[in-house]
Write an enzyme that holds these catalytic residues in place. Structure first.
Site, PDB file in Angstrom:
ATOM      1  N   LYS A 122       0.813  -1.209   0.000  1.00  0.00           N
ATOM      2  CA  LYS A 122       0.000   0.000   0.000  1.00  0.00           C
ATOM      3  C   LYS A 122       0.851   1.265   0.000  1.00  0.00           C
ATOM      4  CE  LYS A 122      -4.428  -1.678   1.602  1.00  0.00           C
ATOM      5  NZ  LYS A 122      -5.601  -1.423   2.462  1.00  0.00           N
ATOM      6  N   LYS A 131     -13.512  -3.731  -9.366  1.00  0.00           N
ATOM      7  CA  LYS A 131     -14.115  -2.501  -9.832  1.00  0.00           C
ATOM      8  C   LYS A 131     -13.088  -1.606 -10.512  1.00  0.00           C
ATOM      9  CE  LYS A 131     -17.327   0.829  -8.399  1.00  0.00           C
ATOM     10  NZ  LYS A 131     -17.530   1.898  -7.426  1.00  0.00           N
ATOM     11  N   LYS A 162      -8.776 -11.017 -11.285  1.00  0.00           N
ATOM     12  CA  LYS A 162      -9.884 -11.073 -10.328  1.00  0.00           C
ATOM     13  C   LYS A 162     -11.004 -10.131 -10.740  1.00  0.00           C
ATOM     14  CE  LYS A 162      -8.429 -10.218  -6.095  1.00  0.00           C
ATOM     15  NZ  LYS A 162      -8.154 -10.257  -4.656  1.00  0.00           N
TER      16      LYS A 162
HETATM   17  N1  TRP Z   1      -7.360  -5.536   6.969  1.00  0.00           N
HETATM   18  C1  TRP Z   1      -8.594  -6.087   6.491  1.00  0.00           C
HETATM   19  C2  TRP Z   1      -8.581  -6.035   4.952  1.00  0.00           C
HETATM   20  O1  TRP Z   1      -7.744  -5.363   4.387  1.00  0.00           O
HETATM   21  C3  TRP Z   1      -9.787  -5.336   7.027  1.00  0.00           C
HETATM   22  C4  TRP Z   1      -9.843  -5.451   8.517  1.00  0.00           C
HETATM   23  C5  TRP Z   1      -9.691  -4.434   9.418  1.00  0.00           C
HETATM   24  C6  TRP Z   1     -10.105  -6.634   9.248  1.00  0.00           C
HETATM   25  N2  TRP Z   1      -9.853  -4.918  10.678  1.00  0.00           N
HETATM   26  C7  TRP Z   1     -10.087  -6.252  10.620  1.00  0.00           C
HETATM   27  C8  TRP Z   1     -10.334  -7.986   8.879  1.00  0.00           C
HETATM   28  C9  TRP Z   1     -10.291  -7.205  11.620  1.00  0.00           C
HETATM   29  C10 TRP Z   1     -10.538  -8.910   9.888  1.00  0.00           C
HETATM   30  C11 TRP Z   1     -10.506  -8.522  11.243  1.00  0.00           C
HETATM   31  O2  TRP Z   1      -9.404  -6.662   4.341  1.00  0.00           O
END
Ligand code: TRP
Length: 334
Positions: free
Chosen positions: A110, A199, A196
């Site tokens: 990211k 969007k 995949k």
């Molecule tokens: N990081 C996860 C993603 O990018 C999103 C997420 C934030 C998450 N907090 C979480 C997933 C807690 C599971 C549990 O998809």
């Protein structure tokens, strides 16, 4: 006592069948067996440069989409309505390893994306993202976290925080959460089955779960079947994708009989496409109807989610209270 499941999703625009079959449908099914906590994580959505005027709208859009596709309102919360996530996240910062944070692959990916973006800004929040995620999970003492393979590193990090915390306070306070892997279908773009469904690639590359009948038919009819490299005796990615969409949409009988045709060498792609379109159309029709129902009383739906967030917050508050107790911090009493 039911085991606890927690998962979260970032608020971003519309929902397509890749999101639905890849995650949301699983959330819906898990509700039968587990005590579920599902969060729309707006604190996480601030970690990359974003539009402050759109965040709240995106949160509500996602909430309505999750409700329309079968998530129960009592299991849903909005992260910023439970500010204890942010408080616990600070405490966890002090139990999290800096070195381990520097090795997170999601941060590397990211931050590379951010470098390419116009304002070339990488926030400290993006770096700290996994600590907030650990707080999301541990604050409810979740046993299982249904996520994809890409989140395994964050789960391991979460367990490490829990372990260090438990060691420091001399008590097995936090449950070490496990990843819940389920067999979710891989949904590819019908226009380019090598990628995949997504969007960002453009309108041809995804199908919204609320799509109208005519568009679904058109899009499935023009699905790529045989293009690309196909080894002799192997099903092409495009045809595989159509078969998995068919199965995912619950048309198991049609799936099995068309697969027999395929194996016998006399499958007509037009028949396969027809059935896939029918399957998706049935689902989209139901989702659209449910969404219209919710849209007819938006105020009430929003109040329900505020109320469920309020109820869920009580469980988070209990944990934070105990954590402050265990770590030597003060608890505010009014
Ligand atoms: N990081 C996860 C993603 O990018 C999103 C997420 C934030 C998450 N907090 C979480 C997933 C807690 C599971 C549990 O998809």
């Amino acid at each position: 006592m039911k085991k606890k499941v927690l998962s979260c999703i970032q608020p971003t625009g519309s929902m397509h069948y890749g999101n639905y079959f890849g995650a949301v449908k699983n959330w819906v099914d898990l509700q039968e067996k587990y005590d579920c906590f599902y969060g729309v994580v707006d604190y996480h959505a601030m970690t990359m440069p974003y539009d402050t005027k759109k965040l709240r709208t995106n949160v509500w859009d996602l909430i309505f989409n999750l409700l329309a596709t079968g998530v129960s309102s009592e299991n849903l919360f909005i992260q910023s309505l439970v500010p204890e996530h942010a408080e616990l996240s600070w405490i966890f910062n002090c139990f999290a390893s800096y070195g381990q944070l520097t090795r997170m692959t999601q941060f590397k990916d990211k931050s590379a994306q951010s470098k390419e973006a116009a304002d070339n800004f990488i926030s400290a929040g993006l770096f700290d993202y996994p600590v907030l995620q650990a707080a999301d999970i541990l604050i409810y003492r979740a046993d299982y976290v249904p996520v994809g393979k890409d989140q395994e590193q964050h789960l391991e990090f979460t367990r490490n925080i829990a372990q260090r915390f438990n060691n420091q306070v001399g008590k097995e306070y936090f449950v070490l959460p496990e990843t819940l892997y389920t067999d979710v279908p891989k949904v590819q773009s019908t226009a380019d089955p090598s990628r995949k469904m997504s969007k960002s690639a453009g309108v041809k590359h995804y199908i919204s779960v609320f799509e109208e009948e005519a568009r679904i038919r058109k899009q499935i009819r023009s699905a790529v079947t045989d293009a690309g490299e196909v080894k002799a005796g192997e099903m092409s990615p495009g045809v595989q994708n159509l078969f998995s969409l068919l199965k995912a949409s619950g048309k198991t009988q049609a799936h099995d009989s068309l697969l027999e045709d395929y194996n016998a060498g006399n499958l007509k792609y037009s028949d396969l496409k027809e059935e896939v379109a029918n399957g998706l159309i049935e689902m989209s029709n139901a989702f659209r109807a449910k969404k219209a129902e919710l849209n007819a009383d938006k105020k009430n739906v929003k109040n329900q989610i505020k109320a469920s967030s309020f109820e869920i917050r009580k469980r988070a508050q209990e944990t934070v209270k105990e954590v402050k107790e265990l770590t030597g911090l003060m608890n505010v009493r009014f």
